[in-house]
Structure formats: C-alpha cells, structure tokens
Design an enzyme around this catalytic site. Structure first.
Site, short mmCIF file in Angstrom:
data_model
loop_
_atom_site.label_atom_id
_atom_site.label_comp_id
_atom_site.label_asym_id
_atom_site.label_seq_id
_atom_site.Cartn_x
_atom_site.Cartn_y
_atom_site.Cartn_z
N ASP A 11 2.69 6.01 -1.04
CA ASP A 11 2.79 5.76 0.41
C ASP A 11 3.64 4.53 0.73
O ASP A 11 4.38 4.51 1.72
CB ASP A 11 1.40 5.50 1.01
CG ASP A 11 0.52 6.73 1.01
OD1 ASP A 11 1.05 7.85 0.80
OD2 ASP A 11 -0.70 6.58 1.21
N ARG A 20 13.03 0.77 8.33
CA ARG A 20 14.42 0.92 8.77
C ARG A 20 14.75 2.30 9.32
O ARG A 20 15.83 2.52 9.84
CB ARG A 20 15.36 0.63 7.59
CG ARG A 20 15.66 -0.82 7.37
CD ARG A 20 16.45 -1.38 8.54
NE ARG A 20 16.66 -2.80 8.38
CZ ARG A 20 17.73 -3.34 7.82
NH1 ARG A 20 18.68 -2.58 7.35
NH2 ARG A 20 17.83 -4.63 7.72
N HIS A 45 -0.85 10.04 1.53
CA HIS A 45 -1.79 10.11 2.64
C HIS A 45 -1.01 10.48 3.90
O HIS A 45 -0.15 9.71 4.35
CB HIS A 45 -2.45 8.73 2.78
CG HIS A 45 -3.52 8.66 3.84
ND1 HIS A 45 -4.32 7.55 3.99
CD2 HIS A 45 -3.93 9.54 4.78
CE1 HIS A 45 -5.16 7.75 4.99
NE2 HIS A 45 -4.94 8.96 5.49
N GLU A 72 -4.22 13.04 0.71
CA GLU A 72 -5.32 12.43 1.46
C GLU A 72 -5.13 12.71 2.94
O GLU A 72 -4.00 12.64 3.46
CB GLU A 72 -5.31 10.91 1.26
CG GLU A 72 -5.54 10.47 -0.15
CD GLU A 72 -5.40 8.96 -0.27
OE1 GLU A 72 -5.22 8.26 0.75
OE2 GLU A 72 -5.44 8.48 -1.40
N THR A 102 -5.43 -0.61 5.97
CA THR A 102 -5.55 0.41 4.93
C THR A 102 -6.94 1.02 5.04
O THR A 102 -7.74 0.59 5.87
CB THR A 102 -5.31 -0.20 3.53
OG1 THR A 102 -5.42 0.83 2.54
CG2 THR A 102 -6.31 -1.31 3.21
N GLY A 217 -7.59 -0.79 -4.27
CA GLY A 217 -7.55 -2.19 -4.69
C GLY A 217 -7.49 -2.39 -6.20
O GLY A 217 -7.60 -3.52 -6.68
N GLY A 238 -2.06 2.56 -5.76
CA GLY A 238 -0.81 2.48 -5.01
C GLY A 238 -0.25 1.08 -4.91
O GLY A 238 0.73 0.71 -5.56
N GLN A 239 -0.89 0.27 -4.08
CA GLN A 239 -0.38 -1.05 -3.72
C GLN A 239 0.08 -1.88 -4.91
O GLN A 239 1.20 -2.42 -4.92
CB GLN A 239 -1.48 -1.80 -2.94
CG GLN A 239 -1.30 -3.30 -2.81
CD GLN A 239 -0.37 -3.68 -1.66
OE1 GLN A 239 -0.19 -2.91 -0.74
NE2 GLN A 239 0.19 -4.86 -1.74
N1 PXP Z 1 -7.55 6.21 -2.96
C1 PXP Z 1 -7.66 6.40 -1.63
C2 PXP Z 1 -8.56 7.48 -1.13
C3 PXP Z 1 -6.92 5.61 -0.72
O1 PXP Z 1 -7.03 5.82 0.61
C4 PXP Z 1 -6.05 4.62 -1.23
C5 PXP Z 1 -5.24 3.79 -0.29
O2 PXP Z 1 -4.32 4.56 0.38
C6 PXP Z 1 -5.95 4.48 -2.62
C7 PXP Z 1 -6.73 5.27 -3.46
C8 PXP Z 1 -5.00 3.50 -3.25
O3 PXP Z 1 -5.38 2.21 -2.93
P1 PXP Z 1 -4.43 0.99 -3.32
O4 PXP Z 1 -3.16 1.17 -2.56
O5 PXP Z 1 -5.21 -0.20 -2.91
O6 PXP Z 1 -4.20 1.08 -4.81
#
Ligand code: PXP
Length: 263
Positions: A11, A20, A45, A72, A102, A217, A238-239
């Site tokens: 994402d 942008r 998502h 998601e 988030t 997280g 993700g992050q």
């Molecule tokens: N799982 C779900 C269901 C989430 O909504 C998210 C955040 O979009 C993540 C995992 C990933 O979280 P993070 O970006 O903190 O790693």
C-alpha cells in the site's frame, strides 16, 4: 525451523505515488520485485477513501500476480461488491475509519455481528475465503469461528507499540501516548502480556480449525517474537519493509542521478 508465509503489503508504494498522481513508483513493479524476492503473498487494502490502492491497481495486481493476493477491505457494501467481482485469493475484513492514519484495532466482531456474517456469506458465494482482522482475544476468536471465517489475522499493534517504547529507537510523534510515562518494568509486563494474548489467541484459533495470520507494526526488530508461535502461519508486513527500502535504495538512486547530471 518455523517458516511462515510472508505477505508483503505494498500500500505504501501507492501512498507515495498518490502524493504526485503520476505512475511513479509503479505499483506493478513493487509486485514483481516483492514476488521475485521471496514474498509468498501480496497484501493490499482497497480503502473506501481510496487514499492509496485504486480499483485499477487491485484489478491489475489480482490478474497478473504469480503469488496469492490478499485483499483487505471493510464491510461496506459497495466495497464488498467490488471485491467479489475482483476475486482475490482471499479477502481480509478490517475495520475502517476515515480519519485514522492506519488500521487502529481489530474488527468489532460483536458490535457488527450481522453485517460481518453477511459480508462473509457474500464473499463465500463468490468463492473467496475470508480472514477477519481481530484483536488477539479468545472471545474474538470464538466469535470469528461462529461468524464463519476460515482464518483470523491477529492484530499485533499493541505488542508492536509496547515493543517500540521499550526496545527501539523508533520515536513517536504522538506525545499523547500515555504508556510512555509508565515505568519500564510496568511496560515490560504489559509487553509480556500482549505477547501472551497473541500466543493464546493463536493456539485457541488453531484448535478450532482456523488458520492464523498476524500483522500490524511488525518490523525487523520485533518480528522474531512471532516466529516462536508455531500456530501463526502467515505474517502481513508493510510499513517497515517499504520504509527500509527507501534507505536501502536511496544511495543508488542519488548516485545514478549524479552520474547522469555530471558532464
Ligand atoms: N495486516 C492488516 C490487516 C493491516 O491492515 C495492515 C496495515 O495496512 C497490516 C497487516 C500491515 O501493517 P504494517 O504496515 O504496520 O506492517
């Protein structure tokens, strides 16, 4: 050895692109790079506010991915209709609030019981397996089973926040986090309890025949704790991956531009 499936959430590549509104960075390139380098699954998502992933991204990703796509989404009817038509390998139902930065917590599986049961039925009618993103509690696991999901994803946000407060140099811009004022030994026992909650929920879900994922997280420091819970078969991250990729790639990116602009 406990090998888990790694779901890479891309994402944030779309977040950067949307800043942008040009196709740079290209989300499809993120898909190819992640799948060519060990990702077992791509997670995206499709938010109601479309702040990052767009319908056309979801469509292209699902159509061309060589690895499963975990989509998601909220239980909003319009979104569910789109998801049913897109036919991802799995849908994960998550709570959504417009103003949140988030996903802030697990689904309210008690408060929205009927709507969630209906969403699961609708997705099943389209032959899409369903996971529910829930807080790590025995009650939420029982309710997920009752509502008809085949999988749960345990929200690891509380654990990750407490871990960061105790162990890492990650700084929080949110100074209103009241736990930061707690003594370290108190934080340590809260962290231990948050891990126990995840473990207990995972063991219980597994015993009920539910598949178990975890996410939110998780990063390069705290993820090893999840590896000790054998009932968890998948992590969605993700992050931390996208954040790290900025710095593992920035040196080369600057060097290349310097080379091109040097005569
Ligand atoms: N799982 C779900 C269901 C989430 O909504 C998210 C955040 O979009 C993540 C995992 C990933 O979280 P993070 O970006 O903190 O790693």
């Amino acid at each position: 050895m406990n090998t888990m499936k790694l779901g890479v959430n891309i994402d944030h590549v779309a977040v950067l692109r949307e800043a942008r509104r040009v196709n740079d960075p290209d989300i499809m390139q993120a898909l190819y790079v992640a799948s060519a380098n060990g990702a077992d699954q791509i997670t995206i998502h499709l938010r109601e506010d479309r702040r990052h992933i767009q319908d056309s991204d979801a469509k292209k990703i699902i159509q061309s991915s060589s690895i499963p796509v975990n989509l998601e989404c909220s239980i909003n009817t319009d979104i569910l209709n789109i998801v049913c038509a897109l036919k991802p390998h799995r849908a994960t139902l998550v709570p959504e609030k417009r103003e949140e930065v988030t996903t802030e917590g697990g689904l309210d599986v008690f408060g929205h019981e009927d709507a969630i049961a209906y969403a699961i039925e609708q997705l099943h009618d389209s032959v899409i397996p369903v996971s529910l993103f829930i807080d790590p509690s025995i009650e939420a696991v029982n309710q997920s089973r009752k509502l008809g999901a085949e999988m749960v994803e345990l929200h690891t946000g509380t654990f990750a926040n407490l871990y960061a407060m105790l162990h890492s140099s990650l700084s929080y811009s949110n100074h209103s986090i009241k736990e930061l004022e707690l003594p370290r030994n108190h934080l340590a026992s809260m962290l231990e309890k948050s891990l126990e909650d995840i473990k207990n929920a995972a063991v219980h879900a597994h015993s009920l025949g539910l598949e178990v994922a975890a996410g939110h997280g998780l990063n390069y420091h705290n993820v090893s704790h999840m590896m000790d819970i054998k009932e968890i078969i998948e992590l969605n991250i993700g992050q931390s991956i996208i954040a790290r990729s900025v710095f593992s790639g920035l040196a080369d990116a600057v060097k290349e531009m310097k080379r091109i602009t040097t005569r």
